[in-house]
Design a protein around this motif. Sequence first.
Motif, mmCIF file in Angstrom:
data_model
loop_
_atom_site.group_PDB
_atom_site.id
_atom_site.type_symbol
_atom_site.label_atom_id
_atom_site.label_comp_id
_atom_site.label_asym_id
_atom_site.label_seq_id
_atom_site.Cartn_x
_atom_site.Cartn_y
_atom_site.Cartn_z
ATOM 1 N N LEU A 227 -8.945 -1.159 -3.256
ATOM 2 C CA LEU A 227 -7.634 -1.112 -3.900
ATOM 3 C C LEU A 227 -7.353 -2.360 -4.725
ATOM 4 O O LEU A 227 -6.592 -2.318 -5.685
ATOM 5 C CB LEU A 227 -6.546 -0.932 -2.842
ATOM 6 C CG LEU A 227 -6.659 0.318 -1.960
ATOM 7 C CD1 LEU A 227 -5.490 0.384 -0.993
ATOM 8 C CD2 LEU A 227 -6.746 1.578 -2.797
ATOM 9 N N ALA B 92 -6.415 -2.176 -9.347
ATOM 10 C CA ALA B 92 -6.153 -1.077 -8.440
ATOM 11 C C ALA B 92 -5.354 0.008 -9.142
ATOM 12 O O ALA B 92 -4.174 -0.157 -9.408
ATOM 13 C CB ALA B 92 -5.386 -1.588 -7.222
ATOM 14 N N GLU C 71 -9.574 0.851 1.265
ATOM 15 C CA GLU C 71 -8.999 2.070 1.857
ATOM 16 C C GLU C 71 -10.135 2.996 2.282
ATOM 17 O O GLU C 71 -11.058 3.252 1.515
ATOM 18 C CB GLU C 71 -8.116 2.770 0.832
ATOM 19 C CG GLU C 71 -7.561 4.111 1.320
ATOM 20 C CD GLU C 71 -6.870 4.875 0.204
ATOM 21 O OE1 GLU C 71 -5.625 4.870 0.171
ATOM 22 O OE2 GLU C 71 -7.583 5.455 -0.649
ATOM 23 N N LEU D 243 -0.057 -1.352 -7.371
ATOM 24 C CA LEU D 243 -1.002 -0.253 -7.258
ATOM 25 C C LEU D 243 -0.411 0.983 -7.922
ATOM 26 O O LEU D 243 0.630 1.498 -7.512
ATOM 27 C CB LEU D 243 -1.299 0.035 -5.782
ATOM 28 C CG LEU D 243 -2.497 0.913 -5.501
ATOM 29 C CD1 LEU D 243 -3.778 0.192 -5.879
ATOM 30 C CD2 LEU D 243 -2.556 1.301 -4.040
ATOM 31 N N VAL E 247 -4.912 4.494 -9.368
ATOM 32 C CA VAL E 247 -5.286 5.772 -8.787
ATOM 33 C C VAL E 247 -6.222 6.495 -9.750
ATOM 34 O O VAL E 247 -6.201 6.258 -10.964
ATOM 35 C CB VAL E 247 -4.027 6.619 -8.505
ATOM 36 C CG1 VAL E 247 -3.463 7.202 -9.759
ATOM 37 C CG2 VAL E 247 -4.333 7.701 -7.475
ATOM 38 N N THR F 144 0.155 4.713 -8.750
ATOM 39 C CA THR F 144 -0.004 5.980 -8.048
ATOM 40 C C THR F 144 0.632 7.092 -8.856
ATOM 41 O O THR F 144 1.260 6.871 -9.888
ATOM 42 C CB THR F 144 0.642 5.909 -6.652
ATOM 43 O OG1 THR F 144 2.040 5.614 -6.812
ATOM 44 C CG2 THR F 144 -0.001 4.821 -5.799
ATOM 45 N N TYR G 239 -6.950 1.166 6.640
ATOM 46 C CA TYR G 239 -7.013 0.079 5.675
ATOM 47 C C TYR G 239 -7.551 -1.172 6.356
ATOM 48 O O TYR G 239 -7.213 -1.478 7.505
ATOM 49 C CB TYR G 239 -5.625 -0.192 5.075
ATOM 50 C CG TYR G 239 -5.067 1.023 4.360
ATOM 51 C CD1 TYR G 239 -5.324 1.223 3.015
ATOM 52 C CD2 TYR G 239 -4.316 1.982 5.047
ATOM 53 C CE1 TYR G 239 -4.842 2.342 2.356
ATOM 54 C CE2 TYR G 239 -3.828 3.101 4.397
ATOM 55 C CZ TYR G 239 -4.094 3.280 3.057
ATOM 56 O OH TYR G 239 -3.620 4.392 2.416
ATOM 57 N N VAL H 280 0.856 -1.188 0.000
ATOM 58 C CA VAL H 280 0.000 0.000 0.000
ATOM 59 C C VAL H 280 0.891 1.238 0.000
ATOM 60 O O VAL H 280 1.713 1.406 0.896
ATOM 61 C CB VAL H 280 -0.930 0.009 1.224
ATOM 62 C CG1 VAL H 280 -1.795 1.260 1.220
ATOM 63 C CG2 VAL H 280 -1.797 -1.237 1.233
ATOM 64 N N ARG I 2 -12.762 2.973 -0.790
ATOM 65 C CA ARG I 2 -12.321 2.614 -2.131
ATOM 66 C C ARG I 2 -11.646 1.251 -2.088
ATOM 67 O O ARG I 2 -10.864 0.961 -1.181
ATOM 68 C CB ARG I 2 -11.345 3.667 -2.651
ATOM 69 C CG ARG I 2 -10.885 3.455 -4.084
ATOM 70 C CD ARG I 2 -10.135 4.681 -4.579
ATOM 71 N NE ARG I 2 -8.879 4.858 -3.899
ATOM 72 C CZ ARG I 2 -7.677 4.617 -4.448
ATOM 73 N NH1 ARG I 2 -7.609 4.169 -5.676
ATOM 74 N NH2 ARG I 2 -6.574 4.824 -3.781
#
Length: 599
Positions: free
Chosen positions: A480, A344, A418, A506, A346, A508, A317, A295, A478
Motif C-alpha cells: 500500500l 498507493a 495488505e 490511499l 487502488v 480508493t 495488514y 487504511v 499488495r
Amino acid sequence: MAAPSPHSLSAAFQKHLRRLGLRDFPCGLGSWNKSRFVTYAGSSGQEEERPPGEESPEALLELLHDPRSPWALPPGCSPQDQRLRDVAVLAPQLTRGTRVLQLFRSLRIVGKDVEEVDEDLLQLQHLEELILCANQISRITSANLPRTLKVLELCCNAVSDLQGLCAQPPPELQHLGLGYNRLHGPLQDKHLTADFWPNLISLDLSFNNLTDLFGLVSQLSSLKKLRTLVLQGNPLALIPAYRGFVVDSLPKLSFLDDIHIGLDERYQFCGLSKQPELIKNEARVVVSIGKIKGVPDPSTLQELEVGSEAPVITYSYCVAYEFAAEETEDGGTEVKIHQSPVVATVDVDNSAWDMREMKGQQECAAVEDPTQTAKVCVTPGEPWADIIDCSYRKEHTVKDLVGLKDYLRAGTIVSVVEEKVLSWPVSADSEENAVKSGKERRGVKKDSTKGPGPRDKQKKKKKKEKPRELRSDPPIQRILGSERVALDALLATETLVATVCDFGILITEQLLQSPSQEEKLDKKKGKDKSKKTKAKKESQKATAPAKGKRKKRRSAEQEEGCGLQPVPLTVEFQMQLLRWPTAGAQNGESKTEAAGKAQ
C-alpha cells in the motif's frame, strides 16, 4: 616552483595564486600606486604629492573588502588569502617571485582533485596549517610536509594506510584529521602512538572502517597530550560499551565524538577498561513499529448476497522493513527484491515485490538487494481497524559491524502490506462423493434392505446444520505504501531514530466515485424508469434484507464522510542502537551489575 604534474598539490597551489590576483589591480605594483613606492626612498612621499588619478591605499583596500566589488575575494578562500591581498596592496614588493611563499602560514586547497602531495610544498617554510579536504589523495609521504606543520586536515580523501604518513611525520603536529577516508580493519602497525605523534592533541578518525576497539585504544593510550578524539561512524563505535570503554581507557581525554566528558561520566564508566570480558564485538539494535493509520475499510467494497457462491474475503495488514543481513537460527529463504517507492493507489498491481515468503510472523526472510544484502522482517498480520496497533518490538544482534554500518548509511525501506485471502465454500456433493469412493475402496458394503433409521435421519440433520467448510486460495499481497527511512544519524552520536512514515492518501473507489453520482443519473432518466428501479430495489430488499441493510449502511457512511478530508496512510517506526552501561550506574549501581543487566 618547477612545472608540476596536473594533479599535484603544487599545481593546485599555483592556480590558487593566479586566482588571488596578487599582481593585478588593485593588488601589486602598477600605475595605480607606483608613485608611492618610487618616492618611498626620497625625501617627500606625502599624500599631496600623489599624481592625479592614482588610488589611495584606503580606496584600494575598499575595493578588496567590499563584497559587491568585482575585485572581492573569490568564494572558498580563507582569511589567510585576504591577508595576502592586503599585503599585496600595502607592500606589493613582498609578493614578488618566491618571496610570496614566505608569507604563507596557512594553505587551504579544498575540492581541487589533488592526488599527490609533492616535494614543492617544502618551499612553504613557515607553513603551520594545511587543509586538503575533499580531494583524491590516497597516499601521502610525510617527507614532503614542512616540519613547521601543526595542523594537517585530510578529511574526505582516499587514504587507506598510514605507513607513508608516519615515515617522517612533522614533530610539532597537534591536529591530524583523517575522517571520511578508507582506513579499515585492525591497524596491525602501531602508527598512532607517541613515537610518531608526541605532541598530538586532536585526532579525527571518524567514518572509516575501523573494527578493532581494543587494539586502537591501546595505541592511543600512549598519546599523553591527546584531548580530543573522534571515532564516530566507525563499525567499532556501534559496540554497546564503546563510549564507556574509551572514556575509562583514556583518562586525560576531554572530548569524545564532540561530546564533553564530565566527572559524572568518568565515575559511571570507572573500571570498565579492566573488564574486557564484558565487551563483545557485536551490536544490538531494537526495531519498534507502532500504529498504522489511514487504511480504508475493505468491507465497504464487498456486497455479497446471503447464500451466494461468492468467496469469503479476509484482509490482514502488516509492516515490512529491511534489516542488515545476519545469520539466524531459522535460516530463511533468499529472494531477490527490487525496492522502489510505490504510490498507493487502488487497481495498481504492486506484486512486483513478491512477498509470498513473508508470513505474518516475527521471522526474517533473507533478501538480496541490488546494492547490498539485506533481510526483510515482517510484523504479525493484524485485522483491519481505524487504527491498527502493531505493538511490534524486535531486538537484532549483529556481529558483522561493517555490514551494519553500510546498512545504516543506506537506510531502510519501510512498507505497509495488505494480505488478501479468498475462501471458497466446499460443495456438499463433492464431500459425499469423496466419502462414498473412500468406503468403496475400503470394501464397505451397504445393506439395501434396511431403510434409514431414526438415528441416520438425525445424523443427516446434523450434517446439514454444520457450517460449510471453506477452501482458501494462496494469499494475495499488495504494497500500500513504501518509503526509505534515513538511519545515518545512528552512526553519529544519536542512539534513536523515531519517525512517522507518511505514504500519502490511499486512493480508493470511494474517493474516485462521488456518493451522489447514482442519484444524478437516476434524475436524468425518465420518471417511469425511476419508478421501475424503485420497485426493483424494494423487491431486492424483500428477498435479501441483509444486502439491503449493508447498502443502506454504506450509503449513510458515505454521506457522513463526504465532507471529511481523507486520512493519509502512516506508520510509526523507530530504531534504537542499544548502549550500556545504562544510567542505572549513576544511581549507585556498581559497574559490574549494570553491565550484567545490559547483557
